[in-house]
Design an enzyme around this catalytic site. Structure first.
Site, mmCIF file in Angstrom:
data_model
loop_
_atom_site.group_PDB
_atom_site.id
_atom_site.type_symbol
_atom_site.label_atom_id
_atom_site.label_comp_id
_atom_site.label_asym_id
_atom_site.label_seq_id
_atom_site.Cartn_x
_atom_site.Cartn_y
_atom_site.Cartn_z
ATOM 1 N N ASP A 1 -12.138 6.244 6.360
ATOM 2 C CA ASP A 1 -11.185 5.170 6.664
ATOM 3 C C ASP A 1 -10.579 5.373 8.059
ATOM 4 O O ASP A 1 -9.398 5.643 8.199
ATOM 5 C CB ASP A 1 -10.097 5.215 5.584
ATOM 6 C CG ASP A 1 -9.034 4.157 5.768
ATOM 7 O OD1 ASP A 1 -9.374 3.054 6.209
ATOM 8 O OD2 ASP A 1 -7.860 4.440 5.464
ATOM 9 N N ASP B 1 -6.764 -5.002 9.850
ATOM 10 C CA ASP B 1 -6.082 -3.711 9.718
ATOM 11 C C ASP B 1 -6.894 -2.618 10.394
ATOM 12 O O ASP B 1 -7.777 -2.018 9.793
ATOM 13 C CB ASP B 1 -5.858 -3.375 8.232
ATOM 14 C CG ASP B 1 -5.061 -2.083 8.063
ATOM 15 O OD1 ASP B 1 -4.497 -1.594 9.066
ATOM 16 O OD2 ASP B 1 -5.013 -1.556 6.937
ATOM 17 N N LYS C 1 -7.024 2.449 -2.415
ATOM 18 C CA LYS C 1 -7.635 3.326 -1.413
ATOM 19 C C LYS C 1 -8.498 4.367 -2.113
ATOM 20 O O LYS C 1 -8.286 4.683 -3.285
ATOM 21 C CB LYS C 1 -6.533 3.995 -0.581
ATOM 22 C CG LYS C 1 -7.042 4.731 0.642
ATOM 23 C CD LYS C 1 -5.959 4.888 1.685
ATOM 24 C CE LYS C 1 -6.435 5.768 2.826
ATOM 25 N NZ LYS C 1 -5.578 5.692 3.994
ATOM 26 N N ASP D 1 -9.400 -3.395 1.342
ATOM 27 C CA ASP D 1 -9.493 -2.948 2.732
ATOM 28 C C ASP D 1 -10.919 -2.440 2.918
ATOM 29 O O ASP D 1 -11.379 -1.582 2.152
ATOM 30 C CB ASP D 1 -8.456 -1.840 2.981
ATOM 31 C CG ASP D 1 -8.416 -1.377 4.428
ATOM 32 O OD1 ASP D 1 -9.494 -1.070 4.988
ATOM 33 O OD2 ASP D 1 -7.319 -1.289 5.001
ATOM 34 N N ASP E 1 -10.281 3.299 10.602
ATOM 35 C CA ASP E 1 -9.589 2.158 11.208
ATOM 36 C C ASP E 1 -10.005 1.880 12.649
ATOM 37 O O ASP E 1 -9.163 1.622 13.509
ATOM 38 C CB ASP E 1 -8.070 2.338 11.097
ATOM 39 C CG ASP E 1 -7.597 2.160 9.666
ATOM 40 O OD1 ASP E 1 -7.659 1.032 9.158
ATOM 41 O OD2 ASP E 1 -7.184 3.164 9.042
ATOM 42 N N HIS F 1 -8.262 -6.750 3.999
ATOM 43 C CA HIS F 1 -7.867 -6.021 5.200
ATOM 44 C C HIS F 1 -9.166 -5.698 5.918
ATOM 45 O O HIS F 1 -9.928 -4.838 5.462
ATOM 46 C CB HIS F 1 -7.147 -4.713 4.840
ATOM 47 C CG HIS F 1 -5.669 -4.852 4.798
ATOM 48 N ND1 HIS F 1 -4.819 -3.787 4.753
ATOM 49 C CD2 HIS F 1 -4.892 -5.960 4.830
ATOM 50 C CE1 HIS F 1 -3.569 -4.234 4.738
ATOM 51 N NE2 HIS F 1 -3.588 -5.541 4.774
ATOM 52 N N GLU G 1 -2.901 -2.995 -2.587
ATOM 53 C CA GLU G 1 -4.071 -2.449 -1.884
ATOM 54 C C GLU G 1 -4.461 -1.059 -2.377
ATOM 55 O O GLU G 1 -3.670 -0.128 -2.346
ATOM 56 C CB GLU G 1 -3.749 -2.397 -0.373
ATOM 57 C CG GLU G 1 -4.860 -1.829 0.483
ATOM 58 C CD GLU G 1 -4.472 -1.771 1.961
ATOM 59 O OE1 GLU G 1 -3.337 -2.152 2.310
ATOM 60 O OE2 GLU G 1 -5.323 -1.325 2.761
ATOM 61 N N HIS H 1 -11.677 1.232 2.681
ATOM 62 C CA HIS H 1 -11.201 1.998 1.535
ATOM 63 C C HIS H 1 -12.211 2.161 0.403
ATOM 64 O O HIS H 1 -11.842 2.249 -0.763
ATOM 65 C CB HIS H 1 -9.920 1.357 0.986
ATOM 66 C CG HIS H 1 -8.751 1.507 1.912
ATOM 67 N ND1 HIS H 1 -7.458 1.198 1.548
ATOM 68 C CD2 HIS H 1 -8.680 1.942 3.191
ATOM 69 C CE1 HIS H 1 -6.649 1.431 2.556
ATOM 70 N NE2 HIS H 1 -7.361 1.870 3.570
ATOM 71 N N TRP I 1 0.868 -1.181 0.000
ATOM 72 C CA TRP I 1 0.000 0.000 0.000
ATOM 73 C C TRP I 1 0.901 1.226 0.000
ATOM 74 O O TRP I 1 1.865 1.294 0.760
ATOM 75 C CB TRP I 1 -0.922 0.045 1.226
ATOM 76 C CG TRP I 1 -1.644 1.362 1.281
ATOM 77 C CD1 TRP I 1 -2.704 1.743 0.522
ATOM 78 C CD2 TRP I 1 -1.297 2.502 2.091
ATOM 79 N NE1 TRP I 1 -3.043 3.045 0.793
ATOM 80 C CE2 TRP I 1 -2.200 3.535 1.755
ATOM 81 C CE3 TRP I 1 -0.314 2.753 3.055
ATOM 82 C CZ2 TRP I 1 -2.154 4.798 2.350
ATOM 83 C CZ3 TRP I 1 -0.253 4.012 3.653
ATOM 84 C CH2 TRP I 1 -1.175 5.017 3.311
HETATM 85 C C1 RNT Z 1 -3.655 2.428 4.820
HETATM 86 C C2 RNT Z 1 -3.772 0.992 4.502
HETATM 87 C C3 RNT Z 1 -2.618 0.123 4.942
HETATM 88 C C4 RNT Z 1 -2.149 0.434 6.350
HETATM 89 C C5 RNT Z 1 -1.130 -0.543 6.890
HETATM 90 C C6 RNT Z 1 -0.441 -0.031 8.094
HETATM 91 O O1 RNT Z 1 -4.790 3.143 4.544
HETATM 92 O O2 RNT Z 1 -4.970 0.483 4.982
HETATM 93 O O3 RNT Z 1 -2.962 -1.208 4.809
HETATM 94 O O4 RNT Z 1 -3.202 0.512 7.246
HETATM 95 O O5 RNT Z 1 -0.247 -0.890 5.905
HETATM 96 ZN ZN ZN Z 2 -5.216 -1.690 4.834
#
Ligand code: RNT
Ligand code: ZN
Length: 422
Positions: A298, A330, A232, A263, A300, A290, A230, A266, A189
């Site tokens: 996003d 993640d 986004k 993810d 997290d 993820h 990955e 994302h 990523w």
């Molecule tokens: C960032 C991505 C990525 C990170 C990690 C730490 O938006 O989701 O995967 O969270 O690599």
């Molecule tokens: Zn991620």
């Protein structure tokens, strides 16, 4: 609290209830036991890593909020915390490392100089713990990522630096994969993008493609390592333009035989990631997930057992894709006990998977084939109140892991005995 005998009895009752719907709970548990999650090391220290301070590797790319005390400050502390987290997660799982978590012994090894030696300690430790490893290049939190661009930077010398980093990360992944009877998944990523209207979007995307082609020109046996990329939607500081968007990586992975990494944070908040699984699996052998929880964006947040995660796991089971989709976590929340956060998230995904495995899919499929949509919906609704908790508790019991509610006290004990001393 109910004892082991009560739990067994509750399981036997649940088994009969499910059997009446044509579902074998024993078989569901057998499949759950074989599933494995890749636990992200970066929840343990707020995506900090162990690179020496001299490199000035601060900021840019990823936001973590919260200042809860007790975070891991060293390799030894992180490993100790991981052991504690894994002890509360039933099953045998994987650990997902980031390049910034190497054992650099205090020396200022920059990202374009890292090599397998810096991960020998992790390899040995993982073997000893019976864990398998996955890996990630770290293309953020670095002065050469400060502009917002890395592999798609206009400046060839900056691109060169990051190409070298990712190449080395793939070599490290092979080194880690070699020692385990399962390929190490290397995920890439990058934060590349811009805050405001960007005129030459095509330029950056062409540059990214060029960099990727150079990186992936080196081939590794897929028994040792596999590549994922990955996408986004946007980030803080890259609101207007993200070079590695979903379409970009979907195009790249499908034309190069790589895995796409989805993810769950994302995408647009109303988009269903679960629905993407069957679409992509028609064209791609494998995928990486993820699993995260975005709130409005996003963000997290710690993963919980919500409908989004249930839909995702249900889709994997319905599409018979558990062997084709790698599940990684993640999220990062520095506002609460970090070990507790790991365990909440991992247990939630496993519970979602168990619920999916307990679905009376054969019967539902039959109703669908017959066009009986009333019965399909009614049965789906009624399965929500079946005694899945008893099956989960029994799973914890047989895996020798504390069941629901009891594990919480163990996290608090660890906080008192270990974290609060830091
Ligand atoms: C960032 C991505 C990525 C990170 C990690 C730490 O938006 O989701 O995967 O969270 O690599
Ligand atoms: Zn991620």
């Amino acid at each position: 609290m109910p004892g082991d005998m009560d739990r067994k009895k509750a399981y036997m009752e649940a088994r009969d209830r499910y059997a009446a719907l044509g579902v074998s709970t024993d078989e569901a548990l057998e499949r759950l036991r074989r599933a494995s999650l890749s636990l992200h090391c970066w929840q343990g220290d707020d995506v900090g890593g162990f690179e020496p301070r001299e490199l000035g590797l601060e900021g840019s790319g990823i936001q973590v909020t919260g200042r809860y005390p007790g975070k891991a400050r060293t390799l030894a502390e992180l490993r100790q915390d991981l052991q504690q987290a894994f002890a509360l997660i039933p099953g045998s799982h994987r650990l997902n490392l980031h390049a910034m978590y190497g054992d650099f012994g205090g020396s200022a090894v920059d990202r374009d100089r890292i090599d397998p030696r810096h991960f020998q300690g992790w390899r040995d430790w993982a073997a000893q713990e019976g864990l398998k490893l996955d890996f990630n290049a770290t293309c953020f939190a670095h002065p050469l990522a400060e502009s917002g661009f890395t592999l798609s930077h206009r400046d060839p010398s900056i691109r060169e630096f990051w190409i070298e980093h990712v190449k080395r990360c793939r070599a490290i992944s092979e080194y880690l994969g070699e020692a385990q009877s399962s390929a190490c998944v290397h995920n890439l990523w990058i934060p590349d993008g811009a805050k405001d209207i960007t005129i030459d979007r095509l330029l950056h995307r062409r540059l990214l493609k060029e960099s990727l082609d150079r990186i992936y020109a080196v081939e590794y046996p897929d028994t040792r390592m596999k590549d994922a990329l990955e996408s986004k939607l946007f980030g803080i500081g890259s609101e207007s333009f993200v070079v590695g968007s979903h379409e970009f990586y979907m195009g790249y992975t499908l034309t190069s035989g790589k895995m796409l990494c989805l993810d769950t944070g994302h995408f647009h908040p109303t988009e269903s990631v679960a629905d993407k699984i069957s679409a992509l699996l028609v064209f791609s052998d494998e995928l990486l997930l993820h699993v995260s929880r975005g709130i409005r964006w996003d963000s997290d947040h710690v993963v919980i057992l919500n409908d989004e995660i249930r839909d995702l796991m249900t889709e994997l089971v319905r599409a018979d894709a558990l062997d084709r989709v790698h599940i990684a976590l993640d999220f990062f929340d520095a506002g609460m006990n970090r070990i507790g956060a790991w365990v909440i998230g991992a247990r939630a995904v496993l519970k979602a998977l168990l619920l999916a495995l307990l679905e009376p899919t054969i019967r539902l499929r039959q109703h669908e084939e017959e066009g009986d949509f009333f019965q399909r919906l009614a049965l789906l609704e009624d399965t929500r109140s079946l005694p899945s908790g008893a099956v989960w508790d029994y799973h914890c019991l047989t895996r020798e892991v504390l069941p629901d509610q009891e594990w919480i006290a163990e996290v608090l004990r660890y906080e008192r005995d270990v974290l609060s001393q830091r």
